[in-house]
Enzyme design. Structure first.
Site, PDB file in Angstrom:
ATOM      1  N   ARG A 205      62.925  69.045 119.726  1.00  0.00           N
ATOM      2  CA  ARG A 205      63.547  69.398 118.430  1.00  0.00           C
ATOM      3  C   ARG A 205      64.110  70.823 118.451  1.00  0.00           C
ATOM      4  NH1 ARG A 205      61.792  64.874 117.475  1.00  0.00           N
ATOM      5  NH2 ARG A 205      63.224  64.676 119.179  1.00  0.00           N
TER       6      ARG A 205
ATOM      7  N   SER B 216      61.586  64.036 108.666  1.00  0.00           N
ATOM      8  CA  SER B 216      60.276  64.678 108.871  1.00  0.00           C
ATOM      9  C   SER B 216      60.385  66.144 108.472  1.00  0.00           C
ATOM     10  CB  SER B 216      59.877  64.601 110.346  1.00  0.00           C
ATOM     11  OG  SER B 216      59.856  63.263 110.752  1.00  0.00           O
TER      12      SER B 216
ATOM     13  N   GLU C  41      60.740  71.472 110.255  1.00  0.00           N
ATOM     14  CA  GLU C  41      61.803  70.955 111.137  1.00  0.00           C
ATOM     15  C   GLU C  41      63.199  71.214 110.553  1.00  0.00           C
ATOM     16  OE1 GLU C  41      61.392  66.974 112.978  1.00  0.00           O
ATOM     17  OE2 GLU C  41      63.436  66.642 112.295  1.00  0.00           O
TER      18      GLU C  41
HETATM   19  C1  FAD Z   1      65.917  59.886 106.207  1.00  0.00           C
HETATM   20  C2  FAD Z   1      66.062  60.842 107.380  1.00  0.00           C
HETATM   21  C3  FAD Z   1      65.582  60.478 108.627  1.00  0.00           C
HETATM   22  C4  FAD Z   1      65.703  61.357 109.726  1.00  0.00           C
HETATM   23  N1  FAD Z   1      65.220  60.966 110.946  1.00  0.00           N
HETATM   24  C5  FAD Z   1      65.333  61.798 112.014  1.00  0.00           C
HETATM   25  C6  FAD Z   1      64.830  61.416 113.300  1.00  0.00           C
HETATM   26  O1  FAD Z   1      64.309  60.319 113.480  1.00  0.00           O
HETATM   27  N2  FAD Z   1      64.950  62.285 114.330  1.00  0.00           N
HETATM   28  C7  FAD Z   1      65.551  63.511 114.172  1.00  0.00           C
HETATM   29  O2  FAD Z   1      65.630  64.248 115.162  1.00  0.00           O
HETATM   30  N3  FAD Z   1      66.048  63.885 112.974  1.00  0.00           N
HETATM   31  C8  FAD Z   1      65.955  63.076 111.899  1.00  0.00           C
HETATM   32  N4  FAD Z   1      66.435  63.470 110.671  1.00  0.00           N
HETATM   33  C9  FAD Z   1      67.057  64.792 110.526  1.00  0.00           C
HETATM   34  C10 FAD Z   1      68.601  64.779 110.600  1.00  0.00           C
HETATM   35  O3  FAD Z   1      69.113  63.524 110.284  1.00  0.00           O
HETATM   36  C11 FAD Z   1      69.125  65.180 111.982  1.00  0.00           C
HETATM   37  O4  FAD Z   1      68.654  66.466 112.321  1.00  0.00           O
HETATM   38  C12 FAD Z   1      70.652  65.173 112.031  1.00  0.00           C
HETATM   39  O5  FAD Z   1      71.092  65.423 113.336  1.00  0.00           O
HETATM   40  C13 FAD Z   1      71.290  66.192 111.089  1.00  0.00           C
HETATM   41  O6  FAD Z   1      72.676  65.925 111.071  1.00  0.00           O
HETATM   42  P1  FAD Z   1      73.590  66.439 109.898  1.00  0.00           P
HETATM   43  O7  FAD Z   1      74.992  66.200 110.268  1.00  0.00           O
HETATM   44  O8  FAD Z   1      73.138  65.845 108.606  1.00  0.00           O
HETATM   45  O9  FAD Z   1      73.270  68.005 109.942  1.00  0.00           O
HETATM   46  P2  FAD Z   1      73.221  69.019 108.707  1.00  0.00           P
HETATM   47  O10 FAD Z   1      71.988  68.762 107.902  1.00  0.00           O
HETATM   48  O11 FAD Z   1      74.508  69.034 107.999  1.00  0.00           O
HETATM   49  O12 FAD Z   1      73.025  70.391 109.493  1.00  0.00           O
HETATM   50  C14 FAD Z   1      71.815  70.662 110.196  1.00  0.00           C
HETATM   51  C15 FAD Z   1      71.963  71.977 110.957  1.00  0.00           C
HETATM   52  O13 FAD Z   1      72.966  71.846 111.946  1.00  0.00           O
HETATM   53  C16 FAD Z   1      74.028  72.761 111.702  1.00  0.00           C
HETATM   54  N5  FAD Z   1      75.280  72.068 112.032  1.00  0.00           N
HETATM   55  C17 FAD Z   1      75.728  70.887 111.532  1.00  0.00           C
HETATM   56  N6  FAD Z   1      76.874  70.541 112.142  1.00  0.00           N
HETATM   57  C18 FAD Z   1      77.157  71.532 113.035  1.00  0.00           C
HETATM   58  C19 FAD Z   1      78.207  71.759 113.963  1.00  0.00           C
HETATM   59  N7  FAD Z   1      79.218  70.888 114.124  1.00  0.00           N
HETATM   60  N8  FAD Z   1      78.177  72.905 114.713  1.00  0.00           N
HETATM   61  C20 FAD Z   1      77.168  73.798 114.592  1.00  0.00           C
HETATM   62  N9  FAD Z   1      76.148  73.625 113.730  1.00  0.00           N
HETATM   63  C21 FAD Z   1      76.141  72.504 112.965  1.00  0.00           C
HETATM   64  C22 FAD Z   1      73.925  73.149 110.250  1.00  0.00           C
HETATM   65  O14 FAD Z   1      74.489  74.421 109.994  1.00  0.00           O
HETATM   66  C23 FAD Z   1      72.415  73.142 110.076  1.00  0.00           C
HETATM   67  O15 FAD Z   1      71.868  74.325 110.588  1.00  0.00           O
HETATM   68  C24 FAD Z   1      66.329  62.611 109.555  1.00  0.00           C
HETATM   69  C25 FAD Z   1      66.824  62.976 108.278  1.00  0.00           C
HETATM   70  C26 FAD Z   1      66.686  62.099 107.198  1.00  0.00           C
HETATM   71  C27 FAD Z   1      67.212  62.500 105.854  1.00  0.00           C
END
Ligand code: FAD
Length: 337
Positions: A157, A235, A329
């Site tokens: 992570r 999480s 996380e």
């Molecule tokens: C219901 C649920 C289930 C989940 N299950 C998992 C799981 O099983 N495993 C897991 O690892 N995670 C899980 N997550 C967490 C999350 O989905 C992941 O971390 C996902 O990759 C985040 O993507 P996002 O586009 O929504 O990022 P965001 O929430 O929009 O951003 C997260 C971080 O990344 C940065 N960021 C986003 N895009 C970029 C980019 N292009 N360049 C640089 N920085 C960037 C943002 O500034 C921020 O710091 C879950 C979340 C939810 C709500």
């Protein structure tokens, strides 16, 4: 910003832009950097906890699209996806095209560009296993460059990007998949059991995707606007990785997963549950998911501060009971635990 996070939390942005074009995104970030305006990049908002005061700077929603596929020898493909592509759509396509290696990552919300940030993982797979390289705009050198998998410094992570959040904007990610209709060897007990397979066995890709989606739905880990158990950031705490002494002081029945470096990973959900915080613990506005003790959820009218109060209570309760300090996380913006 509540409208752009899966927690539906977060106050206003000074400026909010939606970027569908890579050059325009880079230009915006460059201009903000020149004037020292803070920048927050947002994909699906599924790993973000944003303060009630919001973000006094530029918030750029990354919506760049496009997927390029090239053959890589007789049994491989190189797939480059733009940062704004939806992650689970890519997984669904991989499974239907016989690209092997991300099937167990089905149902994770958010964008492709965010997956390297915390080396997204679930059910025995992590994106670091299939990422060949990451193309990114480096805000320090003001150049676009390609980072190899090793340069991304992936671990559990975590990555270079997560540790240095103000440096890179991920533009696209290139994956190398082998081609075939069987999954990678199943590496996660609960998934193996639901497939009726042994650990290490390979099973059809579609079956793995379906089984993972079923398991995830049962835990409220697939987004569903009607279900408040999914109004979360997934999480909320990472699974602690302990040295041998700390692990030995846990109760005998605590989960223990030996790591390659000799340390022991335990389960944050188990610690939370056994410290007295059962599923559903909390108030009318914020509570642990009724399906999974590790997800903190907004029941509809919460504030970020209320969510963080619950997170602090859980973290402190676990530390008091087991001497283990849980670490969040999701990325906290303008807020602290
Ligand atoms: C219901 C649920 C289930 C989940 N299950 C998992 C799981 O099983 N495993 C897991 O690892 N995670 C899980 N997550 C967490 C999350 O989905 C992941 O971390 C996902 O990759 C985040 O993507 P996002 O586009 O929504 O990022 P965001 O929430 O929009 O951003 C997260 C971080 O990344 C940065 N960021 C986003 N895009 C970029 C980019 N292009 N360049 C640089 N920085 C960037 C943002 O500034 C921020 O710091 C879950 C979340 C939810 C709500």
């Amino acid at each position: 910003l509540a409208q752009v996070t899966t927690l539906r939390l977060g106050g206003p942005a000074r400026t909010l832009v939606e970027e569908t074009d890579e050059e325009s995104l880079i230009e915006r970030i460059g201009l903000a950097d020149e004037t020292d305006e803070p920048v927050l990049l947002v994909g699906g908002g599924s790993n973000l906890v944003i303060a009630d005061d919001g973000f006094d700077g530029l918030v750029a929603l990354i919506r760049t699209r496009g997927i390029d596929v090239r053959e890589d020898g007789p049994d491989g493909v190189l797939v480059t996806a733009q940062a704004g592509e939806n992650w689970d759509d890519l997984v669904a396509r991989a499974v239907s095209e016989d690209w092997v290696g991300i099937e167990a990552l089905s149902g994770i919300p958010g964008s492709v560009g965010a997956t390297p940030i915390q080396n997204v993982g679930a059910y025995g797979q992590q994106v670091a296993d299939t990422i060949l390289s990451v193309r990114a705009y480096d805000r320090r050198t003001r150049r676009v460059g390609e980072l190899t998998n090793a340069q991304c410094e992936f671990s559990y992570r975590d990555s270079l990007f997560k540790r240095d959040p103000r440096r890179y904007a991920v533009l696209s990610v290139t994956f190398r998949f082998s081609v075939g209709d069987l999954s990678m060897p199943i590496g996660y007990r609960e998934l193996a059991a639901s497939l009726g397979a042994a650990i290490g066995e390979r099973t059809p890709l579609q079956r793995v995707r379906r089984a993972v989606l079923d398991l995830r739905r049962g835990k409220g880990m697939v987004l569903d606007a009607e279900d408040h158990d999914t109004w979360s950031a997934g999480s909320f705490f990472t699974n602690p990785i302990l040295d041998a002494d700390a692990a030995a002081s846990l109760p005998d029945d605590a989960p223990r997963f030996p790591q390659p470096d000799g340390r022991i990973k335990t389960s944050a959900a188990w610690l939370i549950d056994h410290a007295g915080f059962a599923k559903g613990y909390g108030t009318e506005r914020v509570r642990l998911s009724t399906k999974h003790a590790l997800a903190l959820t907004n029941r509809g009218s919460a504030t970020t501060e209320q969510l963080l109060d619950l997170a602090r209570e859980v973290r402190d309760g676990v530390e008091k009971r087991f001497g283990v300090r849980l670490v969040n996380e999701p990325v906290l913006v303008g807020a602290e635990l």
